[in-house]
Scaffold this motif. Structure first.
Motif, PDB file in Angstrom:
ATOM      1  N   ASN A 177       0.827  -1.207   0.000  1.00 24.50           N
ATOM      2  CA  ASN A 177       0.000   0.000   0.000  1.00 24.50           C
ATOM      3  C   ASN A 177       0.863   1.260   0.000  1.00 24.50           C
ATOM      4  O   ASN A 177       0.554   2.244  -0.678  1.00 24.50           O
ATOM      5  CB  ASN A 177      -0.922   0.003   1.213  1.00 24.50           C
ATOM      6  CG  ASN A 177      -2.114  -0.935   1.040  1.00 24.50           C
ATOM      7  OD1 ASN A 177      -2.217  -1.622   0.031  1.00 24.50           O
ATOM      8  ND2 ASN A 177      -2.995  -0.971   2.018  1.00 24.50           N
ATOM      9  N   SER A 178       1.932   1.235   0.772  1.00 23.87           N
ATOM     10  CA  SER A 178       2.813   2.404   0.842  1.00 23.87           C
ATOM     11  C   SER A 178       3.461   2.682  -0.510  1.00 23.87           C
ATOM     12  O   SER A 178       3.590   3.838  -0.928  1.00 23.87           O
ATOM     13  CB  SER A 178       3.896   2.192   1.900  1.00 23.87           C
ATOM     14  OG  SER A 178       3.327   2.131   3.191  1.00 23.87           O
ATOM     15  N   ALA A 179       3.866   1.611  -1.202  1.00 27.82           N
ATOM     16  CA  ALA A 179       4.491   1.768  -2.515  1.00 27.82           C
ATOM     17  C   ALA A 179       3.484   2.297  -3.529  1.00 27.82           C
ATOM     18  O   ALA A 179       3.821   3.121  -4.388  1.00 27.82           O
ATOM     19  CB  ALA A 179       5.083   0.443  -2.985  1.00 27.82           C
ATOM     20  N   VAL A 180       2.241   1.835  -3.427  1.00 25.62           N
ATOM     21  CA  VAL A 180       1.186   2.323  -4.318  1.00 25.62           C
ATOM     22  C   VAL A 180       0.941   3.808  -4.064  1.00 25.62           C
ATOM     23  O   VAL A 180       0.815   4.606  -5.003  1.00 25.62           O
ATOM     24  CB  VAL A 180      -0.124   1.529  -4.115  1.00 25.62           C
ATOM     25  CG1 VAL A 180      -1.267   2.164  -4.895  1.00 25.62           C
ATOM     26  CG2 VAL A 180       0.065   0.076  -4.556  1.00 25.62           C
ATOM     27  N   ALA A 181       0.898   4.171  -2.786  1.00 25.25           N
ATOM     28  CA  ALA A 181       0.674   5.570  -2.429  1.00 25.25           C
ATOM     29  C   ALA A 181       1.777   6.464  -2.985  1.00 25.25           C
ATOM     30  O   ALA A 181       1.512   7.549  -3.512  1.00 25.25           O
ATOM     31  CB  ALA A 181       0.594   5.712  -0.906  1.00 25.25           C
ATOM     32  N   GLN A 183       3.678   5.855  -5.599  1.00 22.63           N
ATOM     33  CA  GLN A 183       3.566   5.883  -7.049  1.00 22.63           C
ATOM     34  C   GLN A 183       2.481   6.854  -7.515  1.00 22.63           C
ATOM     35  O   GLN A 183       2.649   7.589  -8.485  1.00 22.63           O
ATOM     36  CB  GLN A 183       3.268   4.480  -7.586  1.00 22.63           C
ATOM     37  CG  GLN A 183       3.063   4.386  -9.083  1.00 22.63           C
ATOM     38  CD  GLN A 183       4.349   4.577  -9.864  1.00 22.63           C
ATOM     39  OE1 GLN A 183       5.435   4.401  -9.324  1.00 22.63           O
ATOM     40  NE2 GLN A 183       4.229   4.950 -11.130  1.00 22.63           N
ATOM     41  N   LEU A 184       1.359   6.858  -6.799  1.00 19.75           N
ATOM     42  CA  LEU A 184       0.214   7.684  -7.190  1.00 19.75           C
ATOM     43  C   LEU A 184       0.226   9.070  -6.535  1.00 19.75           C
ATOM     44  O   LEU A 184      -0.646   9.889  -6.822  1.00 19.75           O
ATOM     45  CB  LEU A 184      -1.093   6.965  -6.839  1.00 19.75           C
ATOM     46  CG  LEU A 184      -1.328   5.615  -7.523  1.00 19.75           C
ATOM     47  CD1 LEU A 184      -2.654   5.016  -7.065  1.00 19.75           C
ATOM     48  CD2 LEU A 184      -1.288   5.755  -9.046  1.00 19.75           C
ATOM     49  N   VAL A 185       1.208   9.278  -5.668  1.00 23.08           N
ATOM     50  CA  VAL A 185       1.339  10.555  -4.944  1.00 23.08           C
ATOM     51  C   VAL A 185       0.053  10.862  -4.171  1.00 23.08           C
ATOM     52  O   VAL A 185      -0.560  11.921  -4.314  1.00 23.08           O
ATOM     53  CB  VAL A 185       1.691  11.716  -5.901  1.00 23.08           C
ATOM     54  CG1 VAL A 185       2.161  12.934  -5.117  1.00 23.08           C
ATOM     55  CG2 VAL A 185       2.755  11.312  -6.902  1.00 23.08           C
ATOM     56  N   VAL A 186      -0.362   9.891  -3.379  1.00 27.67           N
ATOM     57  CA  VAL A 186      -1.522  10.065  -2.504  1.00 27.67           C
ATOM     58  C   VAL A 186      -1.146   9.526  -1.122  1.00 27.67           C
ATOM     59  O   VAL A 186      -0.080   8.954  -0.935  1.00 27.67           O
ATOM     60  CB  VAL A 186      -2.771   9.329  -3.036  1.00 27.67           C
ATOM     61  CG1 VAL A 186      -3.193   9.892  -4.385  1.00 27.67           C
ATOM     62  CG2 VAL A 186      -2.495   7.827  -3.145  1.00 27.67           C
ATOM     63  N   SER A 187      -2.021   9.703  -0.156  1.00 23.24           N
ATOM     64  CA  SER A 187      -1.740   9.228   1.196  1.00 23.24           C
ATOM     65  C   SER A 187      -1.959   7.720   1.303  1.00 23.24           C
ATOM     66  O   SER A 187      -2.691   7.122   0.504  1.00 23.24           O
ATOM     67  CB  SER A 187      -2.647   9.935   2.198  1.00 23.24           C
ATOM     68  OG  SER A 187      -3.991   9.534   2.021  1.00 23.24           O
ATOM     69  N   ASP A 188      -1.315   7.121   2.318  1.00 26.31           N
ATOM     70  CA  ASP A 188      -1.521   5.693   2.572  1.00 26.31           C
ATOM     71  C   ASP A 188      -2.992   5.417   2.879  1.00 26.31           C
ATOM     72  O   ASP A 188      -3.545   4.392   2.470  1.00 26.31           O
ATOM     73  CB  ASP A 188      -0.666   5.232   3.751  1.00 26.31           C
ATOM     74  CG  ASP A 188       0.811   5.151   3.419  1.00 26.31           C
ATOM     75  OD1 ASP A 188       1.171   5.462   2.264  1.00 26.31           O
ATOM     76  OD2 ASP A 188       1.602   4.773   4.299  1.00 26.31           O
ATOM     77  N   GLY A 189      -3.621   6.355   3.593  1.00 21.48           N
ATOM     78  CA  GLY A 189      -5.024   6.177   3.937  1.00 21.48           C
ATOM     79  C   GLY A 189      -5.916   6.128   2.712  1.00 21.48           C
ATOM     80  O   GLY A 189      -6.882   5.356   2.668  1.00 21.48           O
ATOM     81  N   ALA A 190      -5.587   6.949   1.713  1.00 18.38           N
ATOM     82  CA  ALA A 190      -6.380   6.959   0.482  1.00 18.38           C
ATOM     83  C   ALA A 190      -6.268   5.619  -0.231  1.00 18.38           C
ATOM     84  O   ALA A 190      -7.256   5.082  -0.746  1.00 18.38           O
ATOM     85  CB  ALA A 190      -5.921   8.095  -0.431  1.00 18.38           C
ATOM     86  N   VAL A 191      -5.062   5.072  -0.246  1.00 15.12           N
ATOM     87  CA  VAL A 191      -4.856   3.775  -0.897  1.00 15.12           C
ATOM     88  C   VAL A 191      -5.603   2.682  -0.142  1.00 15.12           C
ATOM     89  O   VAL A 191      -6.243   1.812  -0.749  1.00 15.12           O
ATOM     90  CB  VAL A 191      -3.357   3.437  -0.984  1.00 15.12           C
ATOM     91  CG1 VAL A 191      -3.157   2.008  -1.489  1.00 15.12           C
ATOM     92  CG2 VAL A 191      -2.648   4.413  -1.908  1.00 15.12           C
TER      93      VAL A 191
END
Length: 223
Positions: A177-181, A183-191
């Motif tokens: 999740n952290s890596a996705v966040a 990559q997408l430049v969003v918060s971990d919570g959003a992911v």
């Protein structure tokens, strides 16, 4: 996840096989065998099983002698059935949708499909080997893109938003999740919220466990 892994390499190109061996051993991993065809791979794994010395992961080319068609992936599918505790990471020159689907259609534990170009990125390749050895998943972004692209024609993913599809694709590559966040430049919570929505829309209950991340990507393969 394991830190030091035992690997068997099945690749008919001696140059590539030796290169992969050197790469992995230089980084502290153990290449216990290297073979050049699918029959030798099956025989070697059988012998190691008899010695109670199975490897953590097999790295195998999709195409191997004698016909250079599907010997490697056939051997990989067979090994996944006979030795489910052994991770299997297959390498291919380009995305072969049929083979990827067959390899991924069974258990979601310890499986990977990478394009050979990905081997050029040493860190990414070794991370994939270790991840698959530890029971995780490593799918090449191009494989994910093609399989998800095909699946858009099916109803199973129709309820996902474009952002959820994007998150799903990154999850399929084995990213946290952290890596996705990142990559997408969003918060971990959003992911986390997107991932929860994906699980909900695909009907993946909490009881499924950690493999929900992979099942979310592979659900359409079973339809």
């Amino acid at each position: 996840m394991v830190d030091r892994v035992r690997v068997v390499i099945a690749e008919d190109s001696v140059l590539l096989r030796e290169g992969l061996t050197r790469l992995l051993t230089d980084l502290g991993h153990d290449v216990v065998a290297g073979v050049g065809d699918a029959d030798a791979l099956i025989k070697t794994i059988g012998e190691l099983a008899d010695e109670q010395a199975l490897p953590d992961v097999v790295v195998a080319d999709v195409r191997m002698p004698p016909t250079h068609t599907d010997e490697g992936v056939r051997a990989a599918v067979r090994l996944r059935k006979e030795y489910p505790q052994v991770g299997v990471l297959v390498l291919s020159q380009y995305v072969e949708e049929q083979y990827a689907t067959e390899l991924l259609a069974g258990s979601t534990r310890g499986v990977g499909y990478l394009l050979k170009d990905r081997v050029a990125d040493v860190r990414e390749f070794v991370d994939a080997v270790v991840r698959v050895a530890g029971g995780g998943t490593a799918l090449d972004p191009e494989v994910v893109a093609q399989l998800l692209g095909r699946s858009r024609k099916q109803d199973v993913l129709a309820g996902l938003t474009p952002r959820e599809r994007e998150v799903l694709g990154l999850m399929a590559e084995g990213r946290t999740n952290s890596a996705v966040a990142k990559q997408l430049v969003v918060s971990d919570g959003a992911v986390e919220k997107h991932v929860s929505n994906i699980f909900l829309k695909l009907g993946l209950a909490p009881s499924v466990g950690d493999h929900r991340r992979v099942l979310a990507v592979l659900t359409y393969l079973r339809n």
